[in-house]
Scaffold this motif. Structure first.
Motif, PDB file in Angstrom:
ATOM      1  N   TYR A  18       0.865  -1.178   0.000  1.00 57.70           N
ATOM      2  CA  TYR A  18       0.000   0.000   0.000  1.00 57.70           C
ATOM      3  C   TYR A  18       0.901   1.227   0.000  1.00 57.70           C
ATOM      4  O   TYR A  18       1.812   1.337   0.823  1.00 57.70           O
ATOM      5  N   VAL A  19       0.629   2.176  -0.933  1.00 59.55           N
ATOM      6  CA  VAL A  19       1.456   3.375  -1.027  1.00 59.55           C
ATOM      7  C   VAL A  19       0.559   4.613  -0.975  1.00 59.55           C
ATOM      8  O   VAL A  19      -0.230   4.843  -1.896  1.00 59.55           O
ATOM      9  N   PRO A  20       0.647   5.416   0.094  1.00 60.40           N
ATOM     10  CA  PRO A  20      -0.150   6.637   0.164  1.00 60.40           C
ATOM     11  C   PRO A  20       0.236   7.616  -0.945  1.00 60.40           C
ATOM     12  O   PRO A  20       1.413   7.764  -1.271  1.00 60.40           O
ATOM     13  N   VAL A  21      -0.774   8.276  -1.527  1.00 57.86           N
ATOM     14  CA  VAL A  21      -0.578   9.275  -2.574  1.00 57.86           C
ATOM     15  C   VAL A  21      -1.251  10.561  -2.108  1.00 57.86           C
ATOM     16  O   VAL A  21      -2.395  10.533  -1.663  1.00 57.86           O
TER      17      VAL A  21
ATOM     18  N   LEU B  50       1.591  10.803 -12.336  1.00 64.70           N
ATOM     19  CA  LEU B  50       0.303  11.482 -12.322  1.00 64.70           C
ATOM     20  C   LEU B  50       0.580  12.976 -12.223  1.00 64.70           C
ATOM     21  O   LEU B  50       1.217  13.430 -11.262  1.00 64.70           O
ATOM     22  N   GLY B  51       0.113  13.745 -13.188  1.00 66.86           N
ATOM     23  CA  GLY B  51       0.353  15.180 -13.201  1.00 66.86           C
ATOM     24  C   GLY B  51      -0.433  15.923 -12.137  1.00 66.86           C
ATOM     25  O   GLY B  51      -1.377  15.391 -11.548  1.00 66.86           O
ATOM     26  N   GLU B  52      -0.053  17.174 -11.905  1.00 65.51           N
ATOM     27  CA  GLU B  52      -0.724  18.014 -10.903  1.00 65.51           C
ATOM     28  C   GLU B  52      -2.219  18.153 -11.174  1.00 65.51           C
ATOM     29  O   GLU B  52      -3.010  18.274 -10.243  1.00 65.51           O
ATOM     30  N   GLN B  53      -2.606  18.123 -12.427  1.00 73.05           N
ATOM     31  CA  GLN B  53      -4.023  18.303 -12.784  1.00 73.05           C
ATOM     32  C   GLN B  53      -4.853  17.060 -12.472  1.00 73.05           C
ATOM     33  O   GLN B  53      -6.077  17.127 -12.439  1.00 73.05           O
ATOM     34  N   ASP B  54      -4.223  15.915 -12.202  1.00 75.43           N
ATOM     35  CA  ASP B  54      -4.939  14.674 -11.891  1.00 75.43           C
ATOM     36  C   ASP B  54      -5.263  14.654 -10.402  1.00 75.43           C
ATOM     37  O   ASP B  54      -4.482  14.168  -9.588  1.00 75.43           O
ATOM     38  N   THR B  55      -6.424  15.169 -10.045  1.00 75.31           N
ATOM     39  CA  THR B  55      -6.833  15.241  -8.636  1.00 75.31           C
ATOM     40  C   THR B  55      -7.976  14.270  -8.321  1.00 75.31           C
ATOM     41  O   THR B  55      -8.580  14.348  -7.258  1.00 75.31           O
ATOM     42  N   ALA B  56      -8.236  13.340  -9.233  1.00 79.91           N
ATOM     43  CA  ALA B  56      -9.355  12.403  -9.060  1.00 79.91           C
ATOM     44  C   ALA B  56      -9.237  11.577  -7.785  1.00 79.91           C
ATOM     45  O   ALA B  56     -10.248  11.213  -7.180  1.00 79.91           O
ATOM     46  N   GLY B  57      -8.022  11.284  -7.349  1.00 78.64           N
ATOM     47  CA  GLY B  57      -7.825  10.463  -6.164  1.00 78.64           C
ATOM     48  C   GLY B  57      -8.148  11.173  -4.867  1.00 78.64           C
ATOM     49  O   GLY B  57      -8.487  10.542  -3.874  1.00 78.64           O
ATOM     50  N   GLY B  58      -8.030  12.502  -4.864  1.00 80.44           N
ATOM     51  CA  GLY B  58      -8.285  13.253  -3.640  1.00 80.44           C
ATOM     52  C   GLY B  58      -7.136  13.168  -2.656  1.00 80.44           C
ATOM     53  O   GLY B  58      -6.073  12.619  -2.952  1.00 80.44           O
ATOM     54  N   PHE B  59      -7.362  13.697  -1.464  1.00 80.72           N
ATOM     55  CA  PHE B  59      -6.287  13.775  -0.464  1.00 80.72           C
ATOM     56  C   PHE B  59      -5.901  12.420   0.120  1.00 80.72           C
ATOM     57  O   PHE B  59      -4.839  12.276   0.699  1.00 80.72           O
ATOM     58  N   GLY B  60      -6.740  11.408  -0.015  1.00 80.35           N
ATOM     59  CA  GLY B  60      -6.450  10.093   0.564  1.00 80.35           C
ATOM     60  C   GLY B  60      -6.243   9.013  -0.472  1.00 80.35           C
ATOM     61  O   GLY B  60      -6.473   7.834  -0.206  1.00 80.35           O
ATOM     62  N   ALA B  61      -5.796   9.390  -1.668  1.00 80.49           N
ATOM     63  CA  ALA B  61      -5.578   8.406  -2.730  1.00 80.49           C
ATOM     64  C   ALA B  61      -4.449   7.443  -2.361  1.00 80.49           C
ATOM     65  O   ALA B  61      -3.649   7.713  -1.455  1.00 80.49           O
ATOM     66  N   ASN B  62      -4.400   6.325  -3.060  1.00 80.96           N
ATOM     67  CA  ASN B  62      -3.329   5.358  -2.823  1.00 80.96           C
ATOM     68  C   ASN B  62      -3.141   4.444  -4.015  1.00 80.96           C
ATOM     69  O   ASN B  62      -4.043   4.270  -4.835  1.00 80.96           O
ATOM     70  N   PHE B  63      -1.950   3.884  -4.094  1.00 82.26           N
ATOM     71  CA  PHE B  63      -1.648   2.806  -5.025  1.00 82.26           C
ATOM     72  C   PHE B  63      -1.586   1.512  -4.224  1.00 82.26           C
ATOM     73  O   PHE B  63      -1.141   1.508  -3.068  1.00 82.26           O
ATOM     74  N   VAL B  64      -2.015   0.423  -4.833  1.00 81.26           N
ATOM     75  CA  VAL B  64      -1.760  -0.911  -4.296  1.00 81.26           C
ATOM     76  C   VAL B  64      -0.946  -1.632  -5.364  1.00 81.26           C
ATOM     77  O   VAL B  64      -1.389  -1.765  -6.504  1.00 81.26           O
TER      78      VAL B  64
ATOM     79  N   TYR C 280      -4.803   2.085  -8.727  1.00 82.70           N
ATOM     80  CA  TYR C 280      -4.913   3.419  -8.140  1.00 82.70           C
ATOM     81  C   TYR C 280      -6.315   3.620  -7.593  1.00 82.70           C
ATOM     82  O   TYR C 280      -7.306   3.449  -8.315  1.00 82.70           O
ATOM     83  N   TYR C 281      -6.422   3.949  -6.293  1.00 73.54           N
ATOM     84  CA  TYR C 281      -7.692   4.098  -5.591  1.00 73.54           C
ATOM     85  C   TYR C 281      -7.883   5.538  -5.118  1.00 73.54           C
ATOM     86  O   TYR C 281      -6.906   6.229  -4.820  1.00 73.54           O
ATOM     87  N   ASP C 282      -9.136   5.953  -4.988  1.00 79.44           N
ATOM     88  CA  ASP C 282      -9.419   7.303  -4.498  1.00 79.44           C
ATOM     89  C   ASP C 282      -9.581   7.303  -2.982  1.00 79.44           C
ATOM     90  O   ASP C 282      -9.456   6.259  -2.321  1.00 79.44           O
ATOM     91  N   THR C 283      -9.891   8.468  -2.441  1.00 77.93           N
ATOM     92  CA  THR C 283     -10.051   8.654  -0.994  1.00 77.93           C
ATOM     93  C   THR C 283     -11.080   7.704  -0.388  1.00 77.93           C
ATOM     94  O   THR C 283     -10.914   7.233   0.736  1.00 77.93           O
ATOM     95  N   GLY C 284     -12.131   7.400  -1.136  1.00 77.65           N
ATOM     96  CA  GLY C 284     -13.179   6.506  -0.636  1.00 77.65           C
ATOM     97  C   GLY C 284     -12.888   5.032  -0.842  1.00 77.65           C
ATOM     98  O   GLY C 284     -13.701   4.186  -0.499  1.00 77.65           O
ATOM     99  N   GLY C 285     -11.724   4.694  -1.404  1.00 78.36           N
ATOM    100  CA  GLY C 285     -11.369   3.296  -1.624  1.00 78.36           C
ATOM    101  C   GLY C 285     -11.868   2.734  -2.943  1.00 78.36           C
ATOM    102  O   GLY C 285     -11.783   1.532  -3.182  1.00 78.36           O
ATOM    103  N   LYS C 286     -12.380   3.598  -3.819  1.00 75.58           N
ATOM    104  CA  LYS C 286     -12.879   3.152  -5.125  1.00 75.58           C
ATOM    105  C   LYS C 286     -11.718   3.031  -6.118  1.00 75.58           C
ATOM    106  O   LYS C 286     -10.899   3.941  -6.234  1.00 75.58           O
TER     107      LYS C 286
END
Length: 165
Positions: free
Chosen positions: A42-45, A110-124, A82-88
């Motif tokens: 798990y890698v926080p983004v 992921l560029g600066e404009q890619d904010t789809a993940g939100g503040f709690g995004a992560n990679f698995v 790649y998952y968003d803040t809600g785990g989706k």
């Protein structure tokens, strides 16, 4: 009285064992290493951080880095999700397993404009190897700049599952 180096070394080894120091299984600050045949990491983004009294979002570019640190053996990266803040699940970045040679690496940007993940995004990230190898370094590097100000930091991956095959 004559000193016996073998007795002194045996005593030191006994003391280290009593106090729980085991070099092969220790965490890996400096000079120590871990071995595995595969893991889920798990890698926080942080696609943005908040700053100022109004908690304004500061967008960041992200680079996931996966580095095979084994000198002699290859490894396979089997998933980069790649998952968003809600785990989706937002995206799977691998269509097929990717083989990394000894000391090889890969990355996802992921560029600066890619904010789809939100503040709690992560990679698995999932990886495996045919034999036990040095565990790879899996981490995210975040960087952003605005109005002459910059921010950068590294977010290390954390093993959440060890392969048992």
């Amino acid at each position: 009285m004559k000193h016996h180096p073998r007795i002194a070394l045996a005593g030191l080894a006994l003391l280290l064992a009593i106090f729980g120091y085991h070099p092969a299984s220790a965490a890996s600050p400096a000079g120590e290493y871990r071995l595995s045949k595969g893991q889920t990491v798990y890698v926080p983004v942080y696609s943005n951080v908040f700053s100022g009294p109004k908690a304004l979002p500061f967008s960041l570019a992200t680079m996931l880095s996966i580095r095979n640190v084994d000198l002699y053996n290859q490894m396979r990266v089997t998933a980069i999700d790649y998952y968003d803040t809600g785990g989706k699940l937002l995206r799977s970045h691998l269509a097929a397993p990717l083989t990394l040679p000894p000391l090889g690496s890969t990355y996802i940007y992921l560029g600066e404009q890619d904010t789809a993940g939100g503040f709690g995004a992560n990679f698995v990230v999932r990886w495996d190897a045919h034999k036990v190898i040095n565990t790879p370094i899996v981490e995210c590097v975040m960087i952003g700049a605005r109005s002459g100000q910059g921010i950068s930091f590294v977010s290390p991956g954390q093993v959440i599952k060890e392969n048992t095959r």
